[in-house]
Design a protein around this motif. Sequence first.
Motif, PDB file in Angstrom:
ATOM      1  N   MET A   1       0.275  21.775   2.591  1.00 61.28           N
ATOM      2  CA  MET A   1      -0.164  20.770   1.638  1.00 61.28           C
ATOM      3  C   MET A   1      -0.074  19.391   2.296  1.00 61.28           C
ATOM      4  N   ALA A   2      -1.151  18.624   2.229  1.00 60.86           N
ATOM      5  CA  ALA A   2      -1.182  17.300   2.836  1.00 60.86           C
ATOM      6  C   ALA A   2      -0.457  16.298   1.940  1.00 60.86           C
ATOM      7  N   ARG A   3       0.265  15.415   2.595  1.00 57.76           N
ATOM      8  CA  ARG A   3       0.960  14.365   1.839  1.00 57.76           C
ATOM      9  C   ARG A   3       0.035  13.172   1.658  1.00 57.76           C
ATOM     10  N   ALA A   4       0.257  12.473   0.578  1.00 58.51           N
ATOM     11  CA  ALA A   4      -0.501  11.247   0.320  1.00 58.51           C
ATOM     12  C   ALA A   4      -0.088  10.202   1.345  1.00 58.51           C
ATOM     13  N   PRO A   5      -1.035   9.349   1.754  1.00 59.95           N
ATOM     14  CA  PRO A   5      -0.680   8.302   2.706  1.00 59.95           C
ATOM     15  C   PRO A   5       0.350   7.343   2.112  1.00 59.95           C
ATOM     16  N   LYS A   6       1.187   6.818   2.976  1.00 65.02           N
ATOM     17  CA  LYS A   6       2.193   5.849   2.547  1.00 65.02           C
ATOM     18  C   LYS A   6       1.494   4.578   2.068  1.00 65.02           C
ATOM     19  N   PRO A   7       1.857   4.072   0.895  1.00 67.47           N
ATOM     20  CA  PRO A   7       1.207   2.854   0.407  1.00 67.47           C
ATOM     21  C   PRO A   7       1.492   1.677   1.336  1.00 67.47           C
ATOM     22  N   LEU A   8       0.508   0.810   1.434  1.00 72.60           N
ATOM     23  CA  LEU A   8       0.666  -0.389   2.259  1.00 72.60           C
ATOM     24  C   LEU A   8       1.550  -1.398   1.535  1.00 72.60           C
ATOM     25  N   PRO A   9       2.280  -2.195   2.282  1.00 75.84           N
ATOM     26  CA  PRO A   9       3.083  -3.247   1.636  1.00 75.84           C
ATOM     27  C   PRO A   9       2.157  -4.310   1.045  1.00 75.84           C
ATOM     28  N   PRO A  10       2.653  -5.093   0.112  1.00 76.72           N
ATOM     29  CA  PRO A  10       1.830  -6.174  -0.435  1.00 76.72           C
ATOM     30  C   PRO A  10       1.374  -7.106   0.694  1.00 76.72           C
ATOM     31  N   PRO A  11       0.186  -7.666   0.568  1.00 73.70           N
ATOM     32  CA  PRO A  11      -0.310  -8.552   1.621  1.00 73.70           C
ATOM     33  C   PRO A  11       0.517  -9.830   1.705  1.00 73.70           C
ATOM     34  N   THR A  12       0.668 -10.307   2.906  1.00 73.05           N
ATOM     35  CA  THR A  12       1.378 -11.568   3.126  1.00 73.05           C
ATOM     36  C   THR A  12       0.442 -12.734   2.824  1.00 73.05           C
TER      37      THR A  12
ATOM     38  N   ILE B   1     -15.711  -1.756  10.258  1.00 73.67           N
ATOM     39  CA  ILE B   1     -14.341  -1.813   9.772  1.00 73.67           C
ATOM     40  C   ILE B   1     -13.824  -3.243   9.890  1.00 73.67           C
ATOM     41  N   HIS B   2     -12.759  -3.526   9.150  1.00 72.08           N
ATOM     42  CA  HIS B   2     -12.071  -4.817   9.283  1.00 72.08           C
ATOM     43  C   HIS B   2     -10.582  -4.529   9.310  1.00 72.08           C
TER      44      HIS B   2
ATOM     45  N   PRO C   1      -7.304  -1.752   6.231  1.00 79.42           N
ATOM     46  CA  PRO C   1      -7.033  -0.503   6.952  1.00 79.42           C
ATOM     47  C   PRO C   1      -7.354   0.730   6.109  1.00 79.42           C
ATOM     48  N   GLY C   2      -7.940   1.726   6.771  1.00 78.75           N
ATOM     49  CA  GLY C   2      -8.281   2.964   6.086  1.00 78.75           C
ATOM     50  C   GLY C   2      -9.664   2.965   5.457  1.00 78.75           C
ATOM     51  N   TRP C   3     -10.365   1.856   5.506  1.00 72.31           N
ATOM     52  CA  TRP C   3     -11.685   1.743   4.899  1.00 72.31           C
ATOM     53  C   TRP C   3     -12.727   1.509   5.969  1.00 72.31           C
ATOM     54  N   SER C   4     -13.893   2.117   5.792  1.00 72.25           N
ATOM     55  CA  SER C   4     -15.033   1.840   6.663  1.00 72.25           C
ATOM     56  C   SER C   4     -16.261   1.697   5.782  1.00 72.25           C
ATOM     57  N   TYR C   5     -17.242   1.003   6.283  1.00 71.95           N
ATOM     58  CA  TYR C   5     -18.415   0.644   5.504  1.00 71.95           C
ATOM     59  C   TYR C   5     -19.665   0.883   6.330  1.00 71.95           C
ATOM     60  N   ILE C   6     -20.768   1.233   5.671  1.00 71.48           N
ATOM     61  CA  ILE C   6     -22.046   1.268   6.362  1.00 71.48           C
ATOM     62  C   ILE C   6     -22.649  -0.130   6.245  1.00 71.48           C
ATOM     63  N   GLN C   7     -23.723  -0.379   6.994  1.00 73.20           N
ATOM     64  CA  GLN C   7     -24.264  -1.736   7.066  1.00 73.20           C
ATOM     65  C   GLN C   7     -24.581  -2.335   5.698  1.00 73.20           C
ATOM     66  N   ARG C   8     -25.222  -1.571   4.830  1.00 67.79           N
ATOM     67  CA  ARG C   8     -25.608  -2.149   3.526  1.00 67.79           C
ATOM     68  C   ARG C   8     -24.406  -2.425   2.621  1.00 67.79           C
ATOM     69  N   GLU C   9     -23.237  -1.878   2.956  1.00 68.22           N
ATOM     70  CA  GLU C   9     -22.044  -2.096   2.142  1.00 68.22           C
ATOM     71  C   GLU C   9     -21.260  -3.348   2.548  1.00 68.22           C
ATOM     72  N   ILE C  10     -21.631  -3.988   3.644  1.00 72.75           N
ATOM     73  CA  ILE C  10     -20.894  -5.182   4.075  1.00 72.75           C
ATOM     74  C   ILE C  10     -20.956  -6.253   3.000  1.00 72.75           C
TER      75      ILE C  10
END
Length: 116
Positions: free
Chosen positions: A1-12, A75-76, A80-89
């Motif tokens: 069973m795969a574990r959920a990714p660790k949540p990211l800390p709040p942004p600085t 990507i940016h 982290p963890g997100w990618s976009y196609i050109q029309r989604e920028i």
Amino acid sequence: MARAPKPLPPPTDDERRRAGEAAQALRAAIADPSTMGAKSVAHVDLARPRRGKWWESWANLTGFHRINGKTGRYIHELLPGWSYIQREIRAEMIPDLEALAERGERPTEDTSGRAA
């Protein structure tokens, strides 16, 4: 069973500031591509599975990368963890960066409505 990714800390505060600057720079680059700055290209060889990827970045778009050319993904580093196609920028990446800058919110759903 795969574990959920660790949540990211709040942004600085610095990440939020950089996200606002990144959104403005991307909007400017869409309006006038000459504002992107010099392009850098790197080829990365991956051992497992054996394949390679082309990474492109631009001097005035810090943290923004295109992987595998125009048909590839964008990507940016602030999303982290997100990618976009050109029309989604314009439709998704820039609003995601603005939400991070303005409200400290990271994206949780993609366009199709699937949760991250």
